[in-house]
Design an enzyme around this catalytic site. Structure first.
Site, PDB file in Angstrom:
ATOM      1  N   LYS A 101      40.264  36.982  38.540  1.00  0.00           N
ATOM      2  CA  LYS A 101      39.379  35.964  39.098  1.00  0.00           C
ATOM      3  C   LYS A 101      38.378  36.529  40.099  1.00  0.00           C
ATOM      4  CE  LYS A 101      42.923  34.056  42.211  1.00  0.00           C
ATOM      5  NZ  LYS A 101      43.372  35.378  42.612  1.00  0.00           N
ATOM      6  N   ARG A 114      45.231  27.609  47.933  1.00  0.00           N
ATOM      7  CA  ARG A 114      46.430  28.113  47.255  1.00  0.00           C
ATOM      8  C   ARG A 114      47.592  27.151  47.400  1.00  0.00           C
ATOM      9  NH1 ARG A 114      44.934  33.985  47.309  1.00  0.00           N
ATOM     10  NH2 ARG A 114      46.573  35.259  46.415  1.00  0.00           N
ATOM     11  N   ARG A 146      45.728  48.723  39.398  1.00  0.00           N
ATOM     12  CA  ARG A 146      44.878  48.580  40.573  1.00  0.00           C
ATOM     13  C   ARG A 146      45.504  49.286  41.783  1.00  0.00           C
ATOM     14  NH1 ARG A 146      43.390  42.617  42.390  1.00  0.00           N
ATOM     15  NH2 ARG A 146      45.254  42.750  43.641  1.00  0.00           N
ATOM     16  N   ARG A 201      45.743  49.204  48.595  1.00  0.00           N
ATOM     17  CA  ARG A 201      46.070  47.920  49.205  1.00  0.00           C
ATOM     18  C   ARG A 201      47.526  47.912  49.610  1.00  0.00           C
ATOM     19  NH1 ARG A 201      43.616  42.582  46.365  1.00  0.00           N
ATOM     20  NH2 ARG A 201      45.624  41.831  47.084  1.00  0.00           N
ATOM     21  N   ARG A 257      54.342  38.164  44.670  1.00  0.00           N
ATOM     22  CA  ARG A 257      53.086  37.404  44.577  1.00  0.00           C
ATOM     23  C   ARG A 257      53.005  36.602  43.284  1.00  0.00           C
ATOM     24  NH1 ARG A 257      49.886  42.387  45.198  1.00  0.00           N
ATOM     25  NH2 ARG A 257      48.005  41.237  44.749  1.00  0.00           N
TER      26      ARG A 257
END
Ligand code: AMP
Length: 187
Positions: A13, A88, A127, A133, A144
């Site tokens: 997204k 969210r 990723r 990250r 998550r």
């Protein structure tokens, strides 16, 4: 035009938000990015958010609302925004609706990016290798995905009931998915 991008981590997204933003000139606002910035600068808000973020848990609504209400009331949002990563929770969605209503505005569409869990996990692990990250490790990734199922998925019915939901098949190339986004917004 206020567009909500909904979808689990790894659904693409953010990438699609950037493409849509470039195509329409509508700014994309990402709570994940705003949080990373606040944590890098070690602001009081960033420090409060850090422990939740690192564990892959949702940062409490109060902190998120502090982060986004100002943006939604500012001139950045005069012609609408593309909301990436928020709302969210239903509480966040109601708060966003409230701020937009105060400005005589509303959500135009909510795009739900949908892909099987295996595809999402593989993308997130890929990723993790590329970006540095603090929440892209396997435990946080699992958490998550679970948090999305348990806490954010209910927003799909929230927007469906409002007649705003557009489902997007998020499996495919970036170009294929962006064409689906365009079609969904024009339908
Ligand atoms: P993202 O970059 O959108 O994948 O977000 C990364 C992390 O930031 C999430 O796992 C949460 O810890 C936190 N986060 C981002 N946006 C929100 C939000 N709207 N509500 C609660 N937590 C958020």
């Amino acid at each position: 035009m206020n567009i909500v991008l909904l979808g689990p981590p790894g659904s693409g997204k953010g990438t699609q938000g950037d493409i849509l933003s470039a195509a329409t000139g509508t700014p994309r606002v990402s709570t994940g990015e705003l949080l990373r910035e606040a944590m890098d600068k070690r602001t009081p808000l960033g420090r409060k958010a850090q422990e939740y973020y690192d564990k892959g848990m949702l940062v409490p609504d109060k902190i998120i609302l502090e982060l986004i209400e100002g943006v939604l009331r500012s001139s950045v949002a005069d012609n609408g925004v593309i909301m990436d990563g928020f709302p969210r929770t239903v509480a966040q969605a109601e708060a966003v609706d409230g701020v937009l209503r105060e400005r005589g505005s509303e959500i135009s569409a909510a795009l739900s990016f949908e892909a099987p869990a295996e595809v999402l996990t593989q993308r997130l692990l890929g990723r993790a290798a590329e970006e540095d990250r603090s929440d892209d490790n396997i435990d946080s990734i699992r958490r998550r995905l679970q948090v999305f199922e348990e806490q954010t998925k209910s927003l799909i019915s929230y927007y469906e009931e409002e007649g705003l939901l557009r489902r997007i098949d998020a499996v495919g190339s970036i170009e294929e998915v962006s064409q689906r986004v365009e079609q969904a917004l024009n339908s």
